[in-house]
Scaffold this motif. Structure first.
Motif, short mmCIF file in Angstrom:
data_model
loop_
_atom_site.label_atom_id
_atom_site.label_comp_id
_atom_site.label_asym_id
_atom_site.label_seq_id
_atom_site.Cartn_x
_atom_site.Cartn_y
_atom_site.Cartn_z
N SER A 597 -72.61 -1.88 68.37
CA SER A 597 -73.89 -2.54 68.19
C SER A 597 -74.98 -1.50 67.96
N SER A 598 -75.87 -1.79 67.00
CA SER A 598 -76.95 -0.85 66.71
C SER A 598 -78.18 -1.10 67.57
N GLY A 599 -78.20 -2.21 68.32
CA GLY A 599 -79.34 -2.51 69.17
C GLY A 599 -79.27 -1.75 70.48
N PHE A 600 -80.47 -1.54 71.07
CA PHE A 600 -80.50 -0.82 72.35
C PHE A 600 -80.39 -1.83 73.49
N PRO A 601 -79.49 -1.58 74.46
CA PRO A 601 -79.24 -2.54 75.55
C PRO A 601 -80.23 -2.43 76.70
N VAL A 602 -81.42 -2.98 76.54
CA VAL A 602 -82.41 -2.99 77.62
C VAL A 602 -81.84 -3.80 78.79
N PRO A 603 -81.91 -3.30 80.03
CA PRO A 603 -81.21 -3.96 81.14
C PRO A 603 -81.88 -5.18 81.72
N PHE A 604 -83.07 -5.56 81.22
CA PHE A 604 -83.73 -6.78 81.70
C PHE A 604 -84.39 -7.48 80.52
N ASP A 605 -84.85 -8.70 80.77
CA ASP A 605 -85.37 -9.53 79.68
C ASP A 605 -86.75 -9.06 79.21
N LEU A 606 -86.92 -9.10 77.90
CA LEU A 606 -88.22 -8.86 77.28
C LEU A 606 -88.65 -10.12 76.54
N PRO A 607 -89.94 -10.51 76.59
CA PRO A 607 -91.01 -9.85 77.38
C PRO A 607 -90.87 -10.11 78.87
N PRO A 608 -91.36 -9.21 79.71
CA PRO A 608 -91.33 -9.45 81.16
C PRO A 608 -92.18 -10.65 81.54
N GLN A 609 -91.80 -11.30 82.62
CA GLN A 609 -92.50 -12.50 83.11
C GLN A 609 -93.49 -12.12 84.21
N ARG A 610 -94.77 -12.36 83.96
CA ARG A 610 -95.81 -11.97 84.91
C ARG A 610 -95.74 -12.79 86.19
N TYR A 611 -96.07 -12.17 87.31
CA TYR A 611 -96.18 -12.89 88.59
C TYR A 611 -97.20 -14.04 88.46
N SER A 612 -96.91 -15.15 89.11
CA SER A 612 -97.92 -16.19 89.26
C SER A 612 -98.81 -15.86 90.45
N SER A 613 -99.85 -16.66 90.67
CA SER A 613 -100.76 -16.42 91.79
C SER A 613 -100.05 -16.61 93.14
N LYS A 614 -98.90 -17.30 93.14
CA LYS A 614 -98.17 -17.54 94.38
C LYS A 614 -97.11 -16.47 94.66
N ASP A 615 -96.83 -15.63 93.68
CA ASP A 615 -95.79 -14.62 93.85
C ASP A 615 -96.31 -13.40 94.60
N GLN A 616 -95.42 -12.80 95.35
CA GLN A 616 -95.74 -11.57 96.08
C GLN A 616 -94.69 -10.52 95.76
N PRO A 617 -95.10 -9.25 95.61
CA PRO A 617 -94.10 -8.19 95.46
C PRO A 617 -93.33 -8.03 96.77
N TRP A 618 -92.08 -7.65 96.67
CA TRP A 618 -91.28 -7.45 97.88
C TRP A 618 -91.85 -6.30 98.70
N ILE A 619 -92.10 -6.57 99.98
CA ILE A 619 -92.53 -5.57 100.94
C ILE A 619 -91.47 -5.53 102.03
N TRP A 620 -90.88 -4.38 102.28
CA TRP A 620 -89.67 -4.38 103.10
C TRP A 620 -89.92 -4.39 104.60
N ASN A 621 -91.13 -4.06 105.06
CA ASN A 621 -91.31 -3.95 106.52
C ASN A 621 -92.25 -5.03 107.07
N ILE A 622 -92.19 -6.23 106.51
CA ILE A 622 -92.86 -7.40 107.07
C ILE A 622 -91.86 -8.56 107.07
N PRO A 623 -92.08 -9.61 107.89
CA PRO A 623 -91.08 -10.68 108.00
C PRO A 623 -91.15 -11.69 106.86
N TYR A 624 -90.00 -12.28 106.57
CA TYR A 624 -89.90 -13.41 105.65
C TYR A 624 -89.04 -14.48 106.34
#
Length: 638
Positions: A597-624
């Motif tokens: 294949s002549s295409g480059f294998p990008v490992p995730f989907d393009l275009p990226p999907q922006r966070y919504s107002s309800k989304d939070q980035p993962w923070i590892w030292n707080i509870p879920y």
């Protein structure tokens, strides 16, 4: 209390862990036997490796090898390397916290009440911007189904740890499932590979999403060469597990481990290697505080030649199990004719020169013989550029040898401006985030974004800045992953760092990888690229060990006359000009892998999907605790 579009946080104090990639506690590693199966009559010639693994997995010598004893201690493991986010997840892995929809325990109820206002942390000591790499002292608990939260007790020093069939895991003894019988059935045709960029195999995915991917057992197998010696550069090691990845006929061949451990952690690493006389060590010098030896590379010396593998995986089983990782594997480099000049065997990308310069920066006698072996081989068939970081403070021309200034130089010299350049966004994807200051002008835009947006010599001086899109898993990405919440142990973005740079979170986009089938295999891979406005073309692509931090990429000092780098890092840069192209075409469907294949294998989907107002980035030292993960557990720091 701080607030943003992505939630509120409360924090009293904490020991930060801004930029320390996580390490594993999977120290006691038992062999997992795969049923023997004869595939010799049906397999193609290019799949010899399937027969190799299936015919050698159950050999008596594999079963009879002694495993390293591990004592039950107050800490997660007497041999555990480091104490960052993965150790926190592992600390009480035998007692995970079960999600309870009704009648929660008082402790869990209190945790949930604090979460109603957003992200919360119980206690810690805040740090300054330089403390990107402190060991974190918090320990998270993942509590299993049907078990109530119990007060934490100090373990008895007399208690003996019960033997288990598999390595300890965040989900208990049944977490690691056997690989399918065809798991090691590779479909890689090395001669047909254009970019030599591979993803790792992931247990639990449909077979087609592992077609064309590769496992460490395959890298080290006879399919790629008759191994004589090897070097393993990495951040985190489980030596018993690493030794098992070599096939039986290569298992006693000399291995040099290049690491950055000191004092007690160095002693534990050496203790791991006691049963293995063929394993030697080389300690990387870390002269600047909070730096790490984060480079991940293999040097493989064969009877037939020499090979280099630059990758993103630690040398531990968890990194090769259900995470998304990437690697570049070099061609097999042949030996040069005797008497060849010193400049022989160089590539158009000067890969040989740059690799030798990177190894020279270790100032390690143990690497001298390996540098000589590289000089004796022909590396001319290399189409990527080396991007390294080594600890130090650099001035003058040396400023452009390492880190993001090295990337900037290559983009300036080997790319060309494109029409409508300001509409071409830059994309950064990573698994850890360091301190970058109170606003984007402190480092991200002032230095790093300027590097990523460089195209050609002139540079862009007027007009709007190109967009910067940052891909990092949200809480829900982690919760619904194959591993569940414990996958967050490999994403050490701390609350102490996050609450100081709320401005950064407006850049965040989800980890979404339907094209590779890996949306639920959380990323430990790190990639950076420049894409066209319609995301069908790339101006360049980089796979590297470097996360989003000044420690990894370097930061300017003394009115931009000096650059300071804390850590060792390594990656490879793909530029279209090295492949006689103007841009790379993005491959629409990475799996199943297509031949040539002549295409480059990008490992995730393009275009990226922006966070919504309800989304939070993962923070590892707080509870879920508001919702269960894929294993019915919640995440509770304690």
């Amino acid at each position: 209390m701080s607030q943003s579009a992505h939630g509120k946080w409360t924090v009293s104090s904490s020991d930060d862990d801004d930029d320390v990639p996580p390490r594993s506690n999977n120290i006691k590693t038992e062999r997992v036997e795969t049923p023997q199966q004869d595939t010799r009559k049906t397999e193609p010639a290019t799949r010899k490796i399937a027969r190799f693994f299936q015919s050698n997995t159950d050999k008596p010598d594999v079963k009879s090898e002694p495993s390293l004893p591990v004592k039950k201690e107050e800490k997660p493991s007497s041999l555990a390397m480091g104490s960052e986010a993965r150790q926190m997840a592992h600390a009480n892995q035998q007692q995970p916290v079960k999600y309870e929809n009704n009648n929660p325990s008082p402790a869990a109820k209190r945790k949930r009440e604090t979460e109603e206002a957003g992200w919360a942390l119980s206690s810690s000591d805040d740090d300054d911007d330089d403390n990107d790499n402190k060991d974190n002292k918090h320990k998270d608990r993942v509590i299993p189904s049907g078990q109530k939260t119990q007060p934490k007790k100090q373990p008895s020093p007399k208690r003996v740890k019960k033997e288990v069939d598999r390595p300890p895991s965040p989900h208990g003894r049944t977490y690691y499932i056997d690989e399918p019988v065809d798991y090691f059935e590779t479909s890689i045709d090395e001669e047909a590979e254009t970019y030599r960029f591979y993803l790792n195999k992931v247990v639990g995915l449909d077979k087609k999403y592992n077609t064309g991917a590769i496992h460490i057992k395959e890298i080290l197998s006879p399919m790629f060469g008759t191994l004589k010696e090897s070097v393993q550069f990495n951040y985190c090691f489980d030596i018993p597990w690493m030794v098992e990845q070599y096939p039986p006929e290569f298992r006693d061949k000399p291995v040099l481990i290049v690491h950055g451990e000191k004092r007690e952690s160095k002693a534990r690493l050496i203790q791991q290697a006691q049963p293995y006389a063929h394993v030697r060590f080389c300690q990387a010098k870390l002269d600047i505080a909070f730096g790490t030896h984060h480079t991940k590379m293999m040097l493989l010396w064969y009877v037939e030649g020499f090979r280099v593998v630059i990758l993103t995986s630690n040398m531990i089983r968890a990194d090769w199990y259900q995470k998304t990782q990437g690697m570049w594997m070099s061609p097999l480099y042949p030996v040069l004719p005797e008497g060849s000049p010193e400049t022989a065997g160089e590539s158009p990308t000067f890969f040989k020169r740059d690799l030798l310069e990177y190894l020279q920066a270790y100032r390690a006698p143990e690497l001298s013989e390996w540098m000589q072996r590289i000089r004796e081989h022909d590396l001319s068939d290399t189409s990527v550029y080396l991007i390294g970081s080594t600890p130090g403070r650099y001035v003058g021309a040396d400023m452009e040898k390492w880190g993001h200034l090295r990337l900037r130089k290559l983009l300036r010299e080997h790319t060309k401006p494109v029409p409508n350049e300001e509409a071409w966004p830059v994309i950064g994807q990573f698994s850890s985030i360091g301190s970058m200051g109170l606003d984007k002008t402190k480092w991200l835009a002032a230095e790093f974004q300027r590097t990523l947006t460089t195209l050609g010599k002139g540079g862009k001086s007027v007009g709007p800045e190109p967009q910067m899109l940052l891909v990092y898993p949200s809480v829900d990405n982690v919760r619904t992953s194959l591993e569940g919440y414990p996958a967050g142990g490999s994403l050490p973005y701390s609350i102490q760092t996050a609450q100081r740079q709320l401005w950064l979170h407006s850049f965040f986009h989800h980890w979404k990888a339907e094209t590779t089938g890996r949306s639920h295999a959380m990323p430990h891979i790190k990639t950076y690229m420049r894409a066209s406005p319609d995301f069908t073309q790339l101006a360049w692509f980089l796979v590297t060990s470097s996360n989003l931090s000044k420690a990894a990429w370097g930061g300017m000092e003394k009115n931009n006359t000096q650059v300071m780098v804390r850590s060792y890092e390594l990656g490879v840069l793909y530029l279209p000009s090295a492949f006689n192209l103007s841009t790379f075409r993005v491959q629409k469907n990475v799996f199943p892998a297509g031949e040539g294949s002549s295409g480059f294998p990008v490992p995730f989907d393009l275009p990226p999907q922006r966070y919504s107002s309800k989304d939070q980035p993962w923070i590892w030292n707080i509870p879920y605790t508001q919702a269960p993960d894929t294993h019915g557990n919640v995440w509770v720091p304690s």
